[in-house]
Design a protein around this motif. Structure first.
Motif, PDB file in Angstrom:
ATOM      1  N   VAL A  83      -6.688  67.418  31.786  1.00  0.00           N
ATOM      2  CA  VAL A  83      -6.607  68.362  30.675  1.00  0.00           C
ATOM      3  C   VAL A  83      -5.681  67.789  29.612  1.00  0.00           C
ATOM      4  N   GLN A  93      -9.471  66.916  37.865  1.00  0.00           N
ATOM      5  CA  GLN A  93      -9.558  67.401  36.484  1.00  0.00           C
ATOM      6  C   GLN A  93      -8.459  66.781  35.637  1.00  0.00           C
ATOM      7  N   GLY A 119     -11.368  63.714  30.702  1.00  0.00           N
ATOM      8  CA  GLY A 119     -10.924  64.997  30.204  1.00  0.00           C
ATOM      9  C   GLY A 119     -11.911  65.525  29.180  1.00  0.00           C
TER      10      GLY A 119
END
Length: 115
Positions: free
Chosen positions: A4, A2, A106
């Motif tokens: 962010v 992931q 993202g």
């Protein structure tokens, strides 16, 4: 894996912003990291990239004004933007690509350059 992003917002023309991209679930040092941006109605374009060795490339439109950097210990990539122009208004996306062409995006952070 992931990514962010954070740090977007409203800034006046000529102002500065610092975007951050925190990675989880991947070893940042194995990836080429890039920032892309996309304005509604336009194609997503690469703004800057930094290799695993630290080599940087920039779009001609941002050379001398933007700086990309990485901190592999903090698993974070940064984009320092200065002398922002109204045409810099876009959603900015963090992008990771490894040597096997595995790609992670993202969710994006909005940057608005306006007086």
């Amino acid at each position: 894996a992931q990514l962010v992003e954070s740090g977007g917002g409203l800034v006046q023309p000529g102002g500065s912003l610092r975007l951050s991209c925190v990675a989880s679930g991947l070893v940042l040092g194995r990836y080429v990291m890039s920032w892309y941006r996309q304005d509604p109605g336009k194609e997503r374009e690469v703004v800057a990239s930094v290799s695993s060795g630290g080599g940087q490339t920039y779009a001609d439109s941002v050379k001398g004004r933007f700086t990309i950097s990485r901190d592999n210990v903090k698993n974070t990539v940064y984009l320092e933007m200065s002398r922002l122009e109204p045409n810099g208004t876009a959603v900015y996306y963090c992008h990771a690509r490894d040597w096997l062409q595995n790609i992670v995006w993202g969710q994006g952070t909005q940057v608005t350059v306006s007086s």
